[in-house]
Design a protein around this motif. Structure first.
Motif, PDB file in Angstrom:
ATOM      1  N   ARG A 148       0.805  -1.210   0.266  1.00  0.00           N
ATOM      2  CA  ARG A 148       0.011  -0.108   0.383  1.00  0.00           C
ATOM      3  C   ARG A 148       1.170   1.539   0.031  1.00  0.00           C
ATOM      4  O   ARG A 148       0.495   2.546  -0.733  1.00  0.00           O
ATOM      5  N   GLN A 149       2.020   0.953   1.000  1.00  0.00           N
ATOM      6  CA  GLN A 149       2.771   2.407   1.213  1.00  0.00           C
ATOM      7  C   GLN A 149       3.514   2.555  -0.622  1.00  0.00           C
ATOM      8  O   GLN A 149       3.718   3.749  -0.921  1.00  0.00           O
ATOM      9  N   LYS A 150       4.104   1.844  -1.373  1.00  0.00           N
ATOM     10  CA  LYS A 150       4.190   1.890  -2.588  1.00  0.00           C
ATOM     11  C   LYS A 150       3.283   2.050  -3.269  1.00  0.00           C
ATOM     12  O   LYS A 150       3.731   2.815  -4.187  1.00  0.00           O
ATOM     13  N   ALA A 151       2.255   1.709  -3.391  1.00  0.00           N
ATOM     14  CA  ALA A 151       1.059   2.418  -4.423  1.00  0.00           C
ATOM     15  C   ALA A 151       1.088   4.224  -3.879  1.00  0.00           C
ATOM     16  O   ALA A 151       0.614   4.419  -4.943  1.00  0.00           O
ATOM     17  N   MET A 152       0.782   4.019  -2.786  1.00  0.00           N
ATOM     18  CA  MET A 152       0.926   5.660  -2.265  1.00  0.00           C
ATOM     19  C   MET A 152       1.326   6.246  -3.092  1.00  0.00           C
ATOM     20  O   MET A 152       1.647   7.101  -3.904  1.00  0.00           O
ATOM     21  N   TRP A 153       2.712   5.585  -2.830  1.00  0.00           N
ATOM     22  CA  TRP A 153       3.818   6.566  -3.095  1.00  0.00           C
ATOM     23  C   TRP A 153       3.611   7.114  -5.305  1.00  0.00           C
ATOM     24  O   TRP A 153       4.203   7.953  -5.596  1.00  0.00           O
ATOM     25  N   VAL A 154       3.472   5.823  -5.349  1.00  0.00           N
ATOM     26  CA  VAL A 154       3.522   5.914  -6.837  1.00  0.00           C
ATOM     27  C   VAL A 154       2.376   6.684  -7.396  1.00  0.00           C
ATOM     28  O   VAL A 154       2.654   7.349  -8.402  1.00  0.00           O
ATOM     29  N   GLU A 155       1.482   7.237  -7.030  1.00  0.00           N
ATOM     30  CA  GLU A 155       0.416   7.715  -7.173  1.00  0.00           C
ATOM     31  C   GLU A 155       0.677   9.468  -7.176  1.00  0.00           C
ATOM     32  O   GLU A 155      -0.342  10.285  -7.711  1.00  0.00           O
ATOM     33  N   ILE A 156       1.507   9.850  -6.120  1.00  0.00           N
ATOM     34  CA  ILE A 156       1.375  10.674  -5.662  1.00  0.00           C
ATOM     35  C   ILE A 156       2.331  11.240  -6.346  1.00  0.00           C
ATOM     36  O   ILE A 156       2.323  12.690  -6.984  1.00  0.00           O
ATOM     37  N   GLY A 157       3.357  10.614  -6.824  1.00  0.00           N
ATOM     38  CA  GLY A 157       4.829  10.530  -8.065  1.00  0.00           C
ATOM     39  C   GLY A 157       3.447  11.430  -8.882  1.00  0.00           C
ATOM     40  O   GLY A 157       3.808  12.226 -10.305  1.00  0.00           O
ATOM     41  N   GLU A 158       2.551   9.946  -9.723  1.00  0.00           N
ATOM     42  CA  GLU A 158       1.497  10.245 -10.846  1.00  0.00           C
ATOM     43  C   GLU A 158       1.173  11.231 -10.971  1.00  0.00           C
ATOM     44  O   GLU A 158       0.596  12.230 -11.983  1.00  0.00           O
ATOM     45  N   GLN A 159       0.402  12.416  -9.824  1.00  0.00           N
ATOM     46  CA  GLN A 159      -0.705  13.215  -9.387  1.00  0.00           C
ATOM     47  C   GLN A 159       0.417  13.730  -9.920  1.00  0.00           C
ATOM     48  O   GLN A 159      -0.487  14.943 -10.311  1.00  0.00           O
ATOM     49  N   ALA A 160       1.380  14.138  -9.781  1.00  0.00           N
ATOM     50  CA  ALA A 160       2.443  15.349  -8.861  1.00  0.00           C
ATOM     51  C   ALA A 160       2.562  15.464 -10.186  1.00  0.00           C
ATOM     52  O   ALA A 160       3.235  16.693 -10.602  1.00  0.00           O
ATOM     53  N   ARG A 161       3.624  13.980 -11.214  1.00  0.00           N
ATOM     54  CA  ARG A 161       3.347  14.647 -12.745  1.00  0.00           C
ATOM     55  C   ARG A 161       2.518  14.947 -14.068  1.00  0.00           C
ATOM     56  O   ARG A 161       2.685  16.217 -14.183  1.00  0.00           O
ATOM     57  N   ARG A 162       1.388  14.829 -13.637  1.00  0.00           N
ATOM     58  CA  ARG A 162      -0.118  14.943 -14.055  1.00  0.00           C
ATOM     59  C   ARG A 162       0.134  16.817 -14.019  1.00  0.00           C
ATOM     60  O   ARG A 162      -0.019  18.087 -14.497  1.00  0.00           O
ATOM     61  N   VAL A 163      -0.295  17.718 -12.360  1.00  0.00           N
ATOM     62  CA  VAL A 163       0.400  18.474 -12.635  1.00  0.00           C
ATOM     63  C   VAL A 163       0.933  19.635 -12.670  1.00  0.00           C
ATOM     64  O   VAL A 163       0.785  21.041 -13.839  1.00  0.00           O
ATOM     65  N   PHE A 164       2.271  18.928 -13.201  1.00  0.00           N
ATOM     66  CA  PHE A 164       3.626  20.220 -13.494  1.00  0.00           C
ATOM     67  C   PHE A 164       3.346  20.294 -14.769  1.00  0.00           C
ATOM     68  O   PHE A 164       3.979  20.777 -15.376  1.00  0.00           O
ATOM     69  N   GLN A 165       2.801  19.415 -15.329  1.00  0.00           N
ATOM     70  CA  GLN A 165       2.483  18.896 -17.193  1.00  0.00           C
ATOM     71  C   GLN A 165       2.232  19.947 -17.541  1.00  0.00           C
ATOM     72  O   GLN A 165       2.294  20.404 -18.224  1.00  0.00           O
ATOM     73  N   MET A 166       0.707  20.534 -16.525  1.00  0.00           N
ATOM     74  CA  MET A 166      -0.282  21.587 -16.826  1.00  0.00           C
ATOM     75  C   MET A 166       0.667  22.849 -16.646  1.00  0.00           C
ATOM     76  O   MET A 166       0.423  23.667 -17.643  1.00  0.00           O
ATOM     77  N   ILE A 167       1.002  22.975 -15.725  1.00  0.00           N
ATOM     78  CA  ILE A 167       2.107  24.118 -16.064  1.00  0.00           C
ATOM     79  C   ILE A 167       3.098  24.768 -16.003  1.00  0.00           C
ATOM     80  O   ILE A 167       3.664  25.354 -16.711  1.00  0.00           O
ATOM     81  N   TRP A 168       3.369  23.070 -16.460  1.00  0.00           N
ATOM     82  CA  TRP A 168       5.342  23.269 -17.431  1.00  0.00           C
ATOM     83  C   TRP A 168       4.581  21.884 -18.502  1.00  0.00           C
ATOM     84  O   TRP A 168       5.586  21.549 -18.369  1.00  0.00           O
ATOM     85  N   ALA A 169       4.673  22.958 -19.590  1.00  0.00           N
ATOM     86  CA  ALA A 169       4.279  22.311 -21.048  1.00  0.00           C
ATOM     87  C   ALA A 169       5.547  20.960 -20.963  1.00  0.00           C
ATOM     88  O   ALA A 169       5.714  19.528 -21.354  1.00  0.00           O
ATOM     89  N   ASP A 170       6.812  22.087 -21.154  1.00  0.00           N
ATOM     90  CA  ASP A 170       8.121  21.060 -20.917  1.00  0.00           C
ATOM     91  C   ASP A 170       8.347  20.247 -20.395  1.00  0.00           C
ATOM     92  O   ASP A 170      10.023  19.771 -20.177  1.00  0.00           O
ATOM     93  N   PHE A 171       7.565  19.567 -19.424  1.00  0.00           N
ATOM     94  CA  PHE A 171       7.565  19.255 -18.181  1.00  0.00           C
ATOM     95  C   PHE A 171       8.961  18.478 -18.378  1.00  0.00           C
ATOM     96  O   PHE A 171      10.210  17.823 -17.743  1.00  0.00           O
ATOM     97  N   ASP A 172       9.032  16.939 -19.005  1.00  0.00           N
ATOM     98  CA  ASP A 172       9.290  15.289 -19.316  1.00  0.00           C
ATOM     99  C   ASP A 172       9.880  15.773 -20.492  1.00  0.00           C
ATOM    100  O   ASP A 172      10.314  15.303 -21.228  1.00  0.00           O
ATOM    101  N   SER A 173      10.262  17.151 -21.299  1.00  0.00           N
ATOM    102  CA  SER A 173      10.865  16.956 -22.466  1.00  0.00           C
ATOM    103  C   SER A 173      12.063  17.868 -22.259  1.00  0.00           C
ATOM    104  O   SER A 173      13.715  17.813 -23.306  1.00  0.00           O
TER     105      SER A 173
END
Length: 66
Positions: free
Chosen positions: A35-60
């Motif tokens: 459950r802890q692993k899954a929680m950290w994965v989910e938090i990371g995915e949520q953060a990535r989505r928010v960061f991509q909305m703010i910064w279009a080139d976040f992943d590139s």
């Protein structure tokens, strides 16, 4: 922003490491670690989505240290 994602990934890998260090843990402890692993994965995915909305080139953007 990249360091935040890196931290969440680190926490996920930390739980994975603890599970491999203690393969004989009880089913309850194993479920908690999963459950802890899954929680950290989910938090990371949520953060990535928010960061991509703010910064279009976040992943590139290769100019940042990740």
């Amino acid at each position: 922003m990249h360091w935040v994602i890196n931290y969440f990934t680190f926490r996920q890998s930390q739980w994975l490491s603890w599970q491999s260090l203690y393969p004989d843990m009880t089913p309850g402890h194993h479920a908690y670690a999963e459950r802890q692993k899954a929680m950290w994965v989910e938090i990371g995915e949520q953060a990535r989505r928010v960061f991509q909305m703010i910064w279009a080139d976040f992943d590139s953007d290769t100019s940042v240290f990740t």
